[in-house]
Design an enzyme around this catalytic site. Sequence first.
Site, PDB file in Angstrom:
ATOM      1  CG  ASP A 178     -43.514 -40.179  19.760  1.00 47.54           C
ATOM      2  OD1 ASP A 178     -43.605 -40.938  18.246  1.00 47.54           O
ATOM      3  OD2 ASP A 178     -42.859 -40.866  20.568  1.00 47.54           O
ATOM      4  CD  GLU A 262     -44.667 -40.823  14.297  1.00 47.07           C
ATOM      5  OE1 GLU A 262     -43.784 -40.885  13.950  1.00 47.07           O
ATOM      6  OE2 GLU A 262     -44.611 -41.075  15.786  1.00 47.07           O
ATOM      7  CB  CYS A 315     -31.146 -33.593  15.573  1.00 45.31           C
ATOM      8  SG  CYS A 315     -30.654 -31.879  17.008  1.00 45.31           S
ATOM      9  CB  CYS A 318     -28.862 -29.282  14.581  1.00 50.08           C
ATOM     10  SG  CYS A 318     -28.708 -30.889  14.236  1.00 50.08           S
ATOM     11  CB  CYS A 334     -27.798 -34.037  18.048  1.00 49.06           C
ATOM     12  SG  CYS A 334     -27.363 -33.589  16.105  1.00 49.06           S
ATOM     13  CB  CYS A 337     -26.822 -29.612  17.632  1.00 57.73           C
ATOM     14  SG  CYS A 337     -27.618 -30.902  18.113  1.00 57.73           S
ATOM     15  CG  ASP A 344     -41.263 -41.659  23.674  1.00 59.85           C
ATOM     16  OD1 ASP A 344     -40.652 -42.271  22.380  1.00 59.85           O
ATOM     17  OD2 ASP A 344     -41.291 -42.685  24.727  1.00 59.85           O
TER      18      ASP A 344
END
Length: 388
Positions: A178, A262, A315, A318, A334, A337, A344
């Site tokens: 990332d 990306e 997330c 999950c 999150c 969870c 990042d």
Amino acid sequence: MLRSHKIALQPNNKQSTYFAKACGVARFAFNWGLAEWKRQYEAGEKPTEASLRRQLNSIKRDQFPWMLEVTKNAPQMAIIHLGQAFRNFFSGRAKYPTFKKKGVHDSFTLTNDQFAVSGKRIRIPNLGWVRMREALRFSGKIMSATISRKAGKWFVSITVDTEDVPPMSESQAIVGVDLGINRLATLSDGTMVSGAKPHKTLLKRLRRLSRSLSRKQKGSKNRAKAKQKLAKLHVRIANIRHDELHKLTTNLASQYGVIVIEDLNVKGMMTNHRLARAVGDMGFHEFRRQLEYKTAMRGGRVIVADRWFASSKACSDCGTKEEDMPLSIREWTCPECGIHHDRDLNAARNLMKLAVSSTATACGESVRPANTGAASTKQEFNVKATYV
């Protein structure tokens, strides 16, 4: 495989003068060819690269005798480059060619029959041997050489058809990368690369030299000196950035078999005036370019995720997706969870998980294992330059 090695030259005053003349001849030939192409096209004719080369060869001895002071490759290759520029324009890969300006990207190209390389020297037609900062790093058939000037220093980029390639990567490890402006790169294994940020570090000095240049009278020698100082600082900033990117991409390509990144809209990001300087300082486009050709040489894969993939908002534990998460939020928990995420690092882990998905898309198409097996085909790669 075609590989290019850019090496700094150490010419004396006579050799520097010759290089400047050759660059001037190449620039004149390119501009002459462009003007002649326009004139013939408007007259209803069909100009071509070959016809322009023949036309210039027939008139240069009488109309432009100063062209004979340098290698014949300087004007010839300039016309060839003009033809390539028009082919790129007609195919939609580039804009319409424009006239070249003195002092901007000065260069000229030599074919392999017009020069020779021996150790830390290169022989130029009508000039003799010129010292290089280092020897060519790999062996093979030398194809061409381009001599260019940057901030008052001369460089030669030698293209070689070689079989000297880095060892194939045996690793099958997958990593997500990332990219960001606070940290250059965050890897899914927890590694974080802060980035040198050379432009930000040297910004005060850059501003000082820019103000000094603006106060000098145009056309004066003091203005030329100030311009040279500013250009050298810009080159230093670029060198620091390229050095860091080369080290990072080389480590990634040699340690991992599959790398997921990306598809960043760098051009769009640069339109945000609050982020443009930081984005440009990181060099995202150069990072991707280097990573793709280095993994290709080692037989690895680069997977490019769709730019709309919610790597930061989902997330990694999950899969719960947050609908709204501005850039100011660097850490979040999150709600499903309860896992606390670094933004990042969470994005990098989501990118890594994407590699095992066969339904992922990149820009509307299936995720491409970029350059898979490309190390066995003929491609052109640029090796890190040697700077003074």
